[in-house]
Structures are given as C-alpha cells and as structure tokens.
Design a protein around this motif. Structure first.
Motif, PDB file in Angstrom:
ATOM      1  N   GLY A 176       0.583  -1.179   0.138  1.00  0.00           N
ATOM      2  CA  GLY A 176       0.128  -0.031  -0.115  1.00  0.00           C
ATOM      3  C   GLY A 176       0.784   1.196   0.003  1.00  0.00           C
ATOM      4  N   ARG A 177       2.257   1.214  -0.046  1.00  0.00           N
ATOM      5  CA  ARG A 177       2.988   2.312  -0.110  1.00  0.00           C
ATOM      6  C   ARG A 177       3.858   2.661  -1.790  1.00  0.00           C
ATOM      7  NH1 ARG A 177       6.388   2.074   5.484  1.00  0.00           N
ATOM      8  NH2 ARG A 177       4.932   0.492   6.475  1.00  0.00           N
ATOM      9  N   GLY A 178       3.260   1.833  -2.660  1.00  0.00           N
ATOM     10  CA  GLY A 178       3.528   2.210  -3.938  1.00  0.00           C
ATOM     11  C   GLY A 178       4.651   1.469  -4.540  1.00  0.00           C
ATOM     12  N   LEU A 179       5.184   0.445  -3.710  1.00  0.00           N
ATOM     13  CA  LEU A 179       6.461  -0.270  -4.058  1.00  0.00           C
ATOM     14  C   LEU A 179       6.186  -1.053  -5.340  1.00  0.00           C
ATOM     15  CD1 LEU A 179       8.049  -1.277  -0.666  1.00  0.00           C
ATOM     16  CD2 LEU A 179       8.785   0.318  -2.403  1.00  0.00           C
ATOM     17  N   TYR A 180       5.200  -1.886  -5.503  1.00  0.00           N
ATOM     18  CA  TYR A 180       4.774  -2.832  -6.469  1.00  0.00           C
ATOM     19  C   TYR A 180       5.010  -1.724  -7.838  1.00  0.00           C
ATOM     20  CZ  TYR A 180       2.524  -5.760  -9.903  1.00  0.00           C
ATOM     21  OH  TYR A 180       2.339  -6.697 -10.889  1.00  0.00           O
ATOM     22  N   GLY A 181       4.110  -0.517  -7.949  1.00  0.00           N
ATOM     23  CA  GLY A 181       4.191   0.374  -8.969  1.00  0.00           C
ATOM     24  C   GLY A 181       5.421   1.035  -9.185  1.00  0.00           C
ATOM     25  N   ALA A 182       6.318   1.195  -8.136  1.00  0.00           N
ATOM     26  CA  ALA A 182       7.704   1.733  -8.416  1.00  0.00           C
ATOM     27  C   ALA A 182       8.468   0.688  -9.281  1.00  0.00           C
ATOM     28  CB  ALA A 182       8.254   2.182  -7.060  1.00  0.00           C
ATOM     29  N   LEU A 183       8.521  -0.605  -8.609  1.00  0.00           N
ATOM     30  CA  LEU A 183       9.316  -1.465  -9.316  1.00  0.00           C
ATOM     31  C   LEU A 183       8.680  -1.945 -10.645  1.00  0.00           C
ATOM     32  CD1 LEU A 183       9.659  -4.148  -6.566  1.00  0.00           C
ATOM     33  CD2 LEU A 183      11.356  -2.986  -7.788  1.00  0.00           C
ATOM     34  N   LEU A 184       7.243  -1.409 -11.103  1.00  0.00           N
ATOM     35  CA  LEU A 184       6.867  -1.825 -12.465  1.00  0.00           C
ATOM     36  C   LEU A 184       7.391  -0.831 -13.422  1.00  0.00           C
ATOM     37  CD1 LEU A 184       4.717  -2.922 -14.471  1.00  0.00           C
ATOM     38  CD2 LEU A 184       3.179  -1.236 -13.188  1.00  0.00           C
ATOM     39  N   ALA A 185       7.263   0.581 -12.646  1.00  0.00           N
ATOM     40  CA  ALA A 185       7.710   1.887 -13.609  1.00  0.00           C
ATOM     41  C   ALA A 185       9.168   1.461 -13.936  1.00  0.00           C
ATOM     42  CB  ALA A 185       7.610   3.002 -12.817  1.00  0.00           C
ATOM     43  N   ALA A 186       9.946   1.247 -13.148  1.00  0.00           N
ATOM     44  CA  ALA A 186      11.491   1.208 -13.503  1.00  0.00           C
ATOM     45  C   ALA A 186      11.861  -0.126 -14.339  1.00  0.00           C
ATOM     46  CB  ALA A 186      12.201   0.819 -12.032  1.00  0.00           C
ATOM     47  N   ARG A 187      11.079  -1.151 -14.196  1.00  0.00           N
ATOM     48  CA  ARG A 187      11.204  -2.087 -15.182  1.00  0.00           C
ATOM     49  C   ARG A 187      10.828  -1.933 -16.734  1.00  0.00           C
ATOM     50  NH1 ARG A 187       8.573  -7.235 -12.619  1.00  0.00           N
ATOM     51  NH2 ARG A 187       7.085  -5.608 -11.582  1.00  0.00           N
ATOM     52  N   ALA A 188       9.614  -1.125 -16.526  1.00  0.00           N
ATOM     53  CA  ALA A 188       9.378  -0.586 -17.991  1.00  0.00           C
ATOM     54  C   ALA A 188      10.052   0.489 -18.731  1.00  0.00           C
ATOM     55  CB  ALA A 188       7.724  -0.050 -17.814  1.00  0.00           C
ATOM     56  N   GLN A 189      10.780   1.400 -17.732  1.00  0.00           N
ATOM     57  CA  GLN A 189      11.978   2.182 -18.302  1.00  0.00           C
ATOM     58  C   GLN A 189      13.162   1.527 -18.810  1.00  0.00           C
ATOM     59  OE1 GLN A 189      13.084   4.484 -14.861  1.00  0.00           O
ATOM     60  NE2 GLN A 189      12.584   6.274 -15.959  1.00  0.00           N
ATOM     61  N   GLU A 190      13.477   0.472 -18.196  1.00  0.00           N
ATOM     62  CA  GLU A 190      14.604  -0.389 -18.711  1.00  0.00           C
ATOM     63  C   GLU A 190      14.249  -1.138 -19.881  1.00  0.00           C
ATOM     64  OE1 GLU A 190      18.356  -1.815 -19.063  1.00  0.00           O
ATOM     65  OE2 GLU A 190      17.536  -0.229 -17.925  1.00  0.00           O
ATOM     66  N   THR A 191      12.832  -1.403 -20.005  1.00  0.00           N
ATOM     67  CA  THR A 191      12.305  -2.453 -21.161  1.00  0.00           C
ATOM     68  C   THR A 191      12.215  -1.536 -22.391  1.00  0.00           C
ATOM     69  OG1 THR A 191      11.027  -3.942 -20.034  1.00  0.00           O
ATOM     70  CG2 THR A 191      10.451  -3.562 -22.070  1.00  0.00           C
ATOM     71  N   ALA A 192      11.677  -0.130 -22.241  1.00  0.00           N
ATOM     72  CA  ALA A 192      11.742   0.718 -23.577  1.00  0.00           C
ATOM     73  C   ALA A 192      13.019   1.138 -23.678  1.00  0.00           C
ATOM     74  CB  ALA A 192      10.934   1.894 -22.918  1.00  0.00           C
ATOM     75  N   ALA A 193      13.886   1.422 -22.876  1.00  0.00           N
ATOM     76  CA  ALA A 193      15.637   1.743 -23.116  1.00  0.00           C
ATOM     77  C   ALA A 193      15.857   0.698 -24.115  1.00  0.00           C
ATOM     78  CB  ALA A 193      15.999   2.160 -22.041  1.00  0.00           C
TER      79      ALA A 193
END
Length: 262
Positions: free
Chosen positions: A207-224
C-alpha cells in the motif's frame, strides 16, 4: 491502441517457449508438439496454442510427461492458457492426476506508456542486483511473503544470470538494509515482449507504492532496450494495479501440477 486480438496473436507467436540462453543444468527436450524443461526446481511442459492431438493420443502424450518426471522423482507443471486447444486439455490433465492451480490473468502493457521515474517512499532505495548474496536475500524475502519455502528462487535467479546476464534485470527495494520488495524482468530476444516476474512486497510494506515503483522502473529499462510489450501472468492482487496502468487482458493462464507419490 493495439487491439487485444492483435496482442493475443503476437503472444501466441512469440511467448510460448522459453527464450534465450538455457541455464546450467537445464535441458529442453521435445516430445512431439510439447517441450519439456528438465533440470529446474520443477519440471515444466510448454506447448503451442493447439497441441494438434486429441482423444487417446492426447492422453498418451500427457501420461508420457507425467511418467518421465515420475521416473526422475520430480514434480511437473503444465501451463495451459484459457484459449488453448483442444478445449478438453484441462479435463484430461486432471484425469491423469494433475491438480489445477489458481488461474491468472494474462495482461499485456505498452512499455513506453508504463515507463516512468519510480516514486519511492521515504527511506526506501531501489537497487539493481546480480550477486549471489542478493539472490539469497530475495529468496528469503519471497519465502516471507508467500509463507512457504522459496529457497529455490536463489538458484533459479543465479543460474539465469550466469547463463545470460544481459537477458534479465533484477531489482530490489530496500529499507534499512532489508529487502522489502523484489521483482525482475526477462527480455525475450528477437521478440516484442519481456516477461515481468516476482513483484512481491512484504505485507507490512504494501500500500506504499512499491509494486508500482518496481513496475515503472522495469518498464523504463524495457523501453530503453527497444522492447514494446510487457507481459504479466497477474494474480488477483496485482491485476487491478496493472489495469490502472493500461494493461489489457488477452487470456488467462493456469498451471496444472503433478507431484510424485510420497
């Protein structure tokens, strides 16, 4: 916007078989239309959307996989998608002694749309890891989350990194030196897809946004790296988060497990 039929066709064409380098100690063996993955912590069977055999021939194919792993004294899981053929495959697996696991939603997201700078709670640090000691800490964190022994995760991640260090990214979120959330991504070379795996957070940190943070970081690396599509077999807990970020459900998946008699 890519429609779900197009996404499903791409998924069937590109995501049915294990990609990339094979970890040490693991072998891939074909038996007609199916692929056996041998030497991991559990045996696996992967198949095309349409296995192409029915009736008694399908029963024999299923029995061969079960008996093969029984001779090794190992369990086996057979992954079935909701749109697979023949439609009675699940019933025939159960008749052969396999037990159905809980279904997951197969969700696909667009990497560039999901990619963002991760937002972390105060005191939490996001770190990319590859050392064996960190794999052990991830396995311990996963065990704490799920409530059963996940020590196999240490060896699984370590051998994957050894086999293809550029084929995955492993992330941990740490607070006070403790792994509170972990996730990884496997890049399917030659395809449009990556697979998002892990994605677990200690109960007291949810409930503190960790799942979303890890998702965003992985998507960043994926797009890169030039990959377009993010694939997740999502649990009922994670599916709503992913849908809010634009993921679309294309089918369902379910593992059918068989374990040798004790």
């Amino acid at each position: 916007m890519v429609d779900t039929a197009t996404l499903l066709a791409a998924y069937d064409a590109q995501m049915r078989m294990p990609p990339g380098a094979v970890p040490a100690g693991v072998t891939h063996e074909h038996d007609g239309p199916v692929l056996r993955v041998v030497g991991a912590h559990v045996g696996r069977v992967r198949a095309p959307r349409d296995i192409g055999v029915t009736g008694a021939a399908l029963d024999r194919l299923i029995a061969r996989q079960r008996d093969y792993f029984q001779a090794r004294g190992e369990g086996v899981e057979w992954k079935v998608r909701g749109h697979d053929l023949p439609t009675d495959l699940p019933e025939r697996l159960v008749a052969a002694g396999f037990v159905a696991g809980e279904p997951s939603a197969v969700l696909i997201g667009m990497a560039e749309e999901v990619a963002a700078e991760p937002v972390l709670p105060d005191g939490v640090v996001l770190r990319q890891v590859s050392e064996p000691a960190d794999m052990r800490r991830i396995a311990e964190q996963q065990t704490a989350v799920w409530g059963f022994d996940c020590s196999w995760v240490e060896d699984d991640l370590t051998t994957r990194v050894d086999a293809g260090p550029d084929e995955m990214t492993i992330l941990v979120a740490e607070a006070g030196g403790r792994v509170v959330s972990s996730a990884w991504v496997i890049y399917h070379s030659g395809s449009d897809f990556v697979a998002l795996l892990g994605g677990t957070t200690l109960p007291e940190w949810r409930g503190r946004g960790l799942y979303g943070a890890l998702l965003a970081a992985r998507a960043q690396e994926t797009a890169a790296r030039g990959f377009r599509l993010l694939h997740v077999d999502a649990s009922p807990e994670s599916a709503p988060i992913l849908r809010r970020r634009g993921f679309q459900e294309i089918t369902t998946s379910r593992h059918y497990h068989w374990n040798p008699p004790k």
